[in-house]
Design a protein around this motif. Structure first.
Motif, PDB file in Angstrom:
ATOM      1  N   ILE A  92      58.082  38.396  32.396  1.00 32.56           N
ATOM      2  CA  ILE A  92      57.970  39.682  31.720  1.00 32.56           C
ATOM      3  C   ILE A  92      57.441  39.457  30.307  1.00 32.56           C
ATOM      4  O   ILE A  92      57.847  38.525  29.628  1.00 32.56           O
ATOM      5  CB  ILE A  92      59.337  40.417  31.713  1.00 32.56           C
ATOM      6  N   SER A  95      60.302  42.666  25.882  1.00 31.83           N
ATOM      7  CA  SER A  95      61.707  42.239  25.791  1.00 31.83           C
ATOM      8  C   SER A  95      62.638  43.438  25.855  1.00 31.83           C
ATOM      9  O   SER A  95      63.709  43.424  25.278  1.00 31.83           O
ATOM     10  CB  SER A  95      61.923  41.457  24.491  1.00 31.83           C
ATOM     11  N   PRO A  97      65.427  45.486  27.166  1.00 35.14           N
ATOM     12  CA  PRO A  97      66.595  45.215  28.009  1.00 35.14           C
ATOM     13  C   PRO A  97      66.655  46.095  29.258  1.00 35.14           C
ATOM     14  O   PRO A  97      67.110  45.643  30.310  1.00 35.14           O
ATOM     15  CB  PRO A  97      67.786  45.491  27.088  1.00 35.14           C
ATOM     16  N   ILE A 100      64.375  44.512  31.768  1.00 34.67           N
ATOM     17  CA  ILE A 100      64.985  43.284  32.291  1.00 34.67           C
ATOM     18  C   ILE A 100      66.012  43.625  33.368  1.00 34.67           C
ATOM     19  O   ILE A 100      66.007  43.047  34.453  1.00 34.67           O
ATOM     20  CB  ILE A 100      65.630  42.477  31.150  1.00 34.67           C
ATOM     21  N   ARG A 101      66.849  44.587  33.092  1.00 41.93           N
ATOM     22  CA  ARG A 101      67.870  44.989  34.085  1.00 41.93           C
ATOM     23  C   ARG A 101      67.226  45.621  35.322  1.00 41.93           C
ATOM     24  O   ARG A 101      67.698  45.421  36.441  1.00 41.93           O
ATOM     25  CB  ARG A 101      68.863  45.922  33.429  1.00 41.93           C
ATOM     26  N   GLN A 104      66.061  42.898  37.543  1.00 43.64           N
ATOM     27  CA  GLN A 104      67.174  42.284  38.269  1.00 43.64           C
ATOM     28  C   GLN A 104      67.590  43.165  39.443  1.00 43.64           C
ATOM     29  O   GLN A 104      67.809  42.668  40.544  1.00 43.64           O
ATOM     30  CB  GLN A 104      68.351  42.041  37.327  1.00 43.64           C
ATOM     31  N   ILE A 111      64.544  35.572  35.616  1.00 40.98           N
ATOM     32  CA  ILE A 111      63.565  36.233  34.749  1.00 40.98           C
ATOM     33  C   ILE A 111      63.292  35.327  33.556  1.00 40.98           C
ATOM     34  O   ILE A 111      64.218  34.823  32.922  1.00 40.98           O
ATOM     35  CB  ILE A 111      64.069  37.603  34.254  1.00 40.98           C
ATOM     36  N   SER A 113      60.428  34.937  30.085  1.00 45.01           N
ATOM     37  CA  SER A 113      59.466  35.634  29.246  1.00 45.01           C
ATOM     38  C   SER A 113      58.132  34.899  29.285  1.00 45.01           C
ATOM     39  O   SER A 113      58.096  33.663  29.382  1.00 45.01           O
ATOM     40  CB  SER A 113      59.982  35.688  27.806  1.00 45.01           C
ATOM     41  N   ILE A 136      68.420  33.833  33.622  1.00 48.27           N
ATOM     42  CA  ILE A 136      67.487  34.309  32.606  1.00 48.27           C
ATOM     43  C   ILE A 136      67.181  33.180  31.633  1.00 48.27           C
ATOM     44  O   ILE A 136      67.998  32.293  31.424  1.00 48.27           O
ATOM     45  CB  ILE A 136      68.037  35.542  31.845  1.00 48.27           C
ATOM     46  N   ILE A 140      65.015  35.641  26.994  1.00 52.37           N
ATOM     47  CA  ILE A 140      65.509  36.862  27.632  1.00 52.37           C
ATOM     48  C   ILE A 140      66.986  37.053  27.286  1.00 52.37           C
ATOM     49  O   ILE A 140      67.425  38.163  26.989  1.00 52.37           O
ATOM     50  CB  ILE A 140      65.304  36.811  29.164  1.00 52.37           C
ATOM     51  N   CYS A 143      67.292  38.518  23.874  1.00 51.65           N
ATOM     52  CA  CYS A 143      66.984  39.956  23.868  1.00 51.65           C
ATOM     53  C   CYS A 143      68.190  40.771  24.325  1.00 51.65           C
ATOM     54  O   CYS A 143      68.528  41.793  23.721  1.00 51.65           O
ATOM     55  CB  CYS A 143      65.803  40.255  24.784  1.00 51.65           C
ATOM     56  N   LEU A 144      68.831  40.314  25.386  1.00 48.72           N
ATOM     57  CA  LEU A 144      70.006  41.031  25.882  1.00 48.72           C
ATOM     58  C   LEU A 144      71.163  40.955  24.894  1.00 48.72           C
ATOM     59  O   LEU A 144      71.910  41.913  24.721  1.00 48.72           O
ATOM     60  CB  LEU A 144      70.418  40.482  27.247  1.00 48.72           C
TER      61      LEU A 144
END
Length: 174
Positions: A92, A95, A97, A100-101, A104, A111, A113, A136, A140, A143-144
């Motif tokens: 990805i 960034s 979130p 990202i979710r 998933q 995942i 970056s 991750i 990543i 970022c989370l």
């Protein structure tokens, strides 16, 4: 038990230079062999059926331009349907979130970056191949973590507690 054969990898991204870079990186590792590559969704799905890959690396933007915004990661769901037991690592660029979710939930086992060092992508792949899901990369994860900290910084209970106290005080004075 050590493997005698190489892990068969399928790589895909809409940018040919990314595909070439991934192919080159995986091919220089003794452990991997790239068996198929693609730059469009349809090509990936047809090659995946024939290639019998053991690991799929796919750019998160692959096919996204042809989809509604709500189904940005539909390719991941299609890959899960096409090859349900093949580990899937998504790359990805942003960034976000929420993205990202969503990746998933759409079926990505791991995942990373596009800004990660390749050794970090390699670690994500190794963990995913060992059967771990929800892997991750450090970028990543950062970022989370930033999102989690931001969410903790805004505590609505603190704000509303003061409002409730003011309302209670006002009611008591009436």
């Amino acid at each position: 038990m050590l493997r005698n054969d190489k892990i068969r990898v399928v790589v895909a991204d809409e940018q040919p230079v990314i595909v070439l870079g991934l192919q080159t990186w995986f091919e220089t590792r003794e452990r991997y062999r790239v068996v198929a590559s693609a730059t469009v969704e349809e090509q990936l799905l047809s090659k995946l059926r024939d290639a019998d890959g053991e690991l799929v690396i796919v750019g998160g933007a692959l096919g996204a331009h042809a989809r509604p915004a709500a189904d940005r990661f539909g390719i991941l769901r299609k890959l899960r349907e096409c090859a349900p037991h093949t580990p899937l690592v998504a790359l990805i660029a942003d960034s976000d979130p929420l993205a990202i979710r969503a990746m998933q939930r759409a079926g990505a086992h791991g995942i990373a970056s596009t800004r990660d060092e390749l050794k970090d992508l390699g670690r994500v792949c190794e963990r995913v191949l060992s059967g771990v899901k929800g892997v991750i990369s450090p970028r990543i994860a950062a970022c989370l973590e930033n999102e989690r900290r931001s969410a903790q910084a805004f505590d609505p209970n603190t704000i509303y507690r003061e409002v409730r106290l003011s309302a209670t005080t006002l009611a008591a004075r009436m």
